[in-house]
Write a protein that holds these residues in place. Sequence first.
Motif, PDB file in Angstrom:
ATOM      1  N   VAL A  72       0.775  -1.109  -0.042  1.00 39.94           N
ATOM      2  CA  VAL A  72      -0.129   0.126  -0.027  1.00 39.94           C
ATOM      3  C   VAL A  72       0.913   1.208   0.076  1.00 39.94           C
ATOM      4  CG1 VAL A  72      -1.641   1.372   1.633  1.00 39.94           C
ATOM      5  CG2 VAL A  72      -2.126  -1.102   1.194  1.00 39.94           C
ATOM      6  N   THR A  73       1.983   1.255   0.869  1.00 41.99           N
ATOM      7  CA  THR A  73       2.897   2.488   0.744  1.00 41.99           C
ATOM      8  C   THR A  73       3.839   2.384  -0.203  1.00 41.99           C
ATOM      9  OG1 THR A  73       4.613   1.190   2.221  1.00 41.99           O
ATOM     10  CG2 THR A  73       2.650   2.731   3.348  1.00 41.99           C
ATOM     11  N   LEU A  74       3.798   1.329  -1.267  1.00 42.89           N
ATOM     12  CA  LEU A  74       4.643   1.375  -2.364  1.00 42.89           C
ATOM     13  C   LEU A  74       6.221   1.279  -1.876  1.00 42.89           C
ATOM     14  CD1 LEU A  74       3.034   3.907  -4.766  1.00 42.89           C
ATOM     15  CD2 LEU A  74       2.559   1.462  -4.816  1.00 42.89           C
ATOM     16  N   GLY A  75       6.297   0.334  -1.027  1.00 47.09           N
ATOM     17  CA  GLY A  75       7.744   0.162  -0.358  1.00 47.09           C
ATOM     18  C   GLY A  75       8.258   1.034   0.553  1.00 47.09           C
ATOM     19  N   LEU A  76       7.517   2.041   0.970  1.00 44.92           N
ATOM     20  CA  LEU A  76       8.085   3.127   1.981  1.00 44.92           C
ATOM     21  C   LEU A  76       8.115   2.448   3.126  1.00 44.92           C
ATOM     22  CD1 LEU A  76       6.410   6.309   0.320  1.00 44.92           C
ATOM     23  CD2 LEU A  76       8.651   5.421   0.268  1.00 44.92           C
TER      24      LEU A  76
END
Length: 132
Positions: A72-76
């Motif tokens: 959901v956080t694109l890997g952050l």
Amino acid sequence: MKKTIRKLMSLIIKLLGYSLILMLTSLLFRNTIYIDNSNYGLWCFLATLLIFLLNITVKPFLVWLTIPITGVTLGLFYPFINLIILKLVSFILGNHFTIYGIWYAVCASILISVLNVMLDEIILKKIERKDA
């Protein structure tokens, strides 16, 4: 026999390199990462050894557990997994290795990750290429 020696040499270089990276980040982030000054090199190496062992054992489980959040956080969210590993090492070593705060520790874990990738790409890949 040569392959085993190269793997052992690669492991030793990796642990020493990670120790130097941890020393560098503890010097850059003095108010965030504290390593006991009584035997600085020893505590740093023990912390590195624990980080290495936890990365092999616990980190895959944490990555698997947090796949939805990371997606959901694109890997952050991935640096927070490294922060959890650092906090576990801080818990195990007690007063000899302490992490204060969260945000600077996340920055330190990002720096550790970047330096680890650089170590792997620059030094360790050359040793592995000689095995082939």
